[in-house]
Scaffold this active site. Structure first.
Site, short mmCIF file in Angstrom:
data_model
loop_
_atom_site.label_atom_id
_atom_site.label_comp_id
_atom_site.label_asym_id
_atom_site.label_seq_id
_atom_site.Cartn_x
_atom_site.Cartn_y
_atom_site.Cartn_z
N TRP A 81 0.40 -1.08 0.00
CA TRP A 81 -0.16 0.12 0.01
C TRP A 81 0.98 1.28 -0.15
O TRP A 81 0.52 2.23 -0.68
CB TRP A 81 -1.09 0.32 1.34
CG TRP A 81 -1.61 -1.28 0.67
CD1 TRP A 81 -1.94 -1.97 1.58
CD2 TRP A 81 -3.17 -1.23 -0.01
NE1 TRP A 81 -2.49 -2.75 1.45
CE2 TRP A 81 -3.91 -2.61 0.61
CE3 TRP A 81 -3.20 -1.00 -1.03
CZ2 TRP A 81 -4.59 -3.53 -0.30
CZ3 TRP A 81 -3.92 -0.97 -1.76
CH2 TRP A 81 -5.35 -2.35 -1.29
N ASP A 83 -0.62 7.48 6.25
CA ASP A 83 -1.73 5.98 6.06
C ASP A 83 -2.19 5.21 7.37
O ASP A 83 -1.53 4.40 7.53
CB ASP A 83 -1.72 5.05 4.54
CG ASP A 83 -2.35 4.19 4.88
OD1 ASP A 83 -3.54 4.08 5.16
OD2 ASP A 83 -2.63 3.49 3.17
N LYS A 122 -11.95 -1.63 8.62
CA LYS A 122 -11.08 -2.08 9.69
C LYS A 122 -11.42 -2.03 10.82
O LYS A 122 -11.95 -2.30 11.38
CB LYS A 122 -9.15 -1.94 8.72
CG LYS A 122 -8.76 -2.88 7.74
CD LYS A 122 -8.05 -1.74 6.79
CE LYS A 122 -7.66 -1.93 5.79
NZ LYS A 122 -7.52 -3.35 4.92
N1 PMP Z 1 -3.78 1.88 2.82
C1 PMP Z 1 -3.82 0.14 3.74
C2 PMP Z 1 -3.04 0.56 4.71
C3 PMP Z 1 -4.37 -0.84 3.43
O1 PMP Z 1 -4.85 -1.90 4.47
C4 PMP Z 1 -5.52 0.00 2.96
C5 PMP Z 1 -6.52 -1.66 1.91
N2 PMP Z 1 -6.43 -2.99 2.47
C6 PMP Z 1 -5.67 0.30 1.54
C7 PMP Z 1 -4.78 1.87 1.58
C8 PMP Z 1 -6.60 0.53 0.70
O2 PMP Z 1 -7.54 0.89 0.56
P1 PMP Z 1 -8.90 1.31 -0.36
O3 PMP Z 1 -9.17 -0.39 -0.84
O4 PMP Z 1 -9.82 1.34 0.53
O5 PMP Z 1 -8.85 2.38 -1.54
#
Ligand code: PMP
Length: 356
Positions: free
Chosen positions: A102, A170, A194
């Site tokens: 991510w 993030d 989450k």
């Molecule tokens: N950042 C992190 C740390 C994640 O774990 C995730 C998804 N698991 C995301 C961003 C992406 O999130 P989204 O699917 O809502 O775009």
């Protein structure tokens, strides 16, 4: 209903009382004669929901009036895009720490807008550890972005790193999981699915001075300032997802972050200890200080055990422990709402499987 023990990485489990209240509100919200799905996003009822939820987030994070709390659409990835759109000029540079999938995706999104400097990366170690935090960070960077918890690889930064430029994090997979100096961030954000609530919304918390640093003309939906001015109702927000998140925020407050953190440590310790003791598995992250308390990743020593153990778990009503397709093995997500007893159950199933 017999609930499954669900260790999915997200959308993740919500406490039963949250589900129950959310379900009741779908039939009728607060004796209003209306379902929560039918109320206006411009009416008093939703106004109260937005206000209470933003206040709770501020309170849980120990913020004063320097930050603004926004409800956003688009999950984590829209934030990957909006951050550079708003804060990274075409001739500017932003620093990124590449600690996992991510984190890497966030930095790739930023390359559309300006120069991106990867200040540290653990990619060559397939992200099985945290990269060393950079010693020298140029003061010219527009911001430094990092991911506090790496959902796929199971590593986590627990302390706020030292940083002289605006620090952006993030926190999608570990917000509210531990005490942190949230006020020291220029911005942090989290997709909801989450530790905040159901999928469909995200929280962005921005220090107010950052709102003045926007580097390009943007249509309102992509400009943080416009969302702030409109109190997160610039357009029709996901009313139900935000309401269910409010229920989860109330649950989080009632429990308290200190107690949540203590239990998260207990759950993680229990599971990592079993992974290390059990002769069939090994932990992917060897450095204990780098290990996530949210996503515990491990591998079967014998490849044949991989699908066999998944099936064994499923027979015991346990689901969601298959590792991400890019990491393989197992990943057990134990976010705030996961009760200790369910982790104990998994541990006893791991022991039974070993005996068999
Ligand atoms: N950042 C992190 C740390 C994640 O774990 C995730 C998804 N698991 C995301 C961003 C992406 O999130 P989204 O699917 O809502 O775009």
């Amino acid at each position: 209903m017999k609930r499954k023990i669900n260790f999915n990485a997200g959308p993740a489990i919500l406490p039963e009382e949250v589900l129950k209240h959310a379900a009741e509100a779908v039939i009728e919200y607060n004796n209003s004669g209306l379902s929560i799905l039918e109320i206006s996003h411009r009416g008093k009822a939703f106004d109260n929901i937005i206000q209470e939820s933003c206040e709770l987030i501020s309170e849980l994070c120990g913020l004063n009036n320097d930050h603004t709390v926004l409800w956003m659409h688009g999950g984590g990835r829209l934030q990957f895009s909006m951050i550079p759109m708003n804060f990274l000029a075409q001739n500017g540079s932003a620093g990124y720490i590449d600690s996992g999938h991510w984190a890497e995706e966030a930095l790739e999104y930023a390359t559309y807008y300006g120069d991106v400097q990867i200040l540290a990366s653990s990619k060559e170690h397939t992200y099985n550890r945290l990269p060393q935090w950079p010693e020298h960070i140029s003061k010219d960077l527009a911001y430094l972005h990092y991911t506090t918890n790496n959902t796929i690889y199971g590593t986590q930064y627990k302390n706020v790193p030292d940083c002289k430029v605006p620090l952006i994090a993030d926190m999608s997979s570990d917000i509210f999981s531990c005490k942190r100096d949230y006020a020291s961030y220029a911005m942090f954000y989290a997709a909801a699915q989450k530790n905040i609530g159901p999928a469909g919304c995200a929280v962005a918390v921005i220090r107010k001075d950052m709102l003045q640093r926007v580097v390009r003309d943007l249509p309102p939906m992509l400009r943080y300032q416009a969302h702030a001015e409109q109190g997160s109702v610039l357009n029709t927000p996901p009313v139900f997802a935000i309401y269910a998140s409010l229920l989860m925020l109330r649950w989080t407050k009632a429990k308290g972050i200190a107690a949540i953190e203590k239990e998260n440590n207990q759950k993680a310790e229990l599971l990592y200890s079993e992974v290390e003791r059990n002769s069939l598995f090994h932990a992917n992250v060897k450095r204990k200080e780098d290990r996530s308390t949210m996503n515990v990743c491990f591998t079967a020593k014998n490849k044949d055990d991989e699908s066999a153990f998944l099936n064994f778990c499923e027979m015991q009503n346990i689901i969601g422990i298959k590792g991400h397709r890019s990491a393989g093995g197992f990943r057990v997500s134990i976010y705030n709402a996961m009760p200790l007893k369910d982790v104990q159950k998994l541990v006893s199933v791991m022991q039974e499987y070993e005996k068999d």
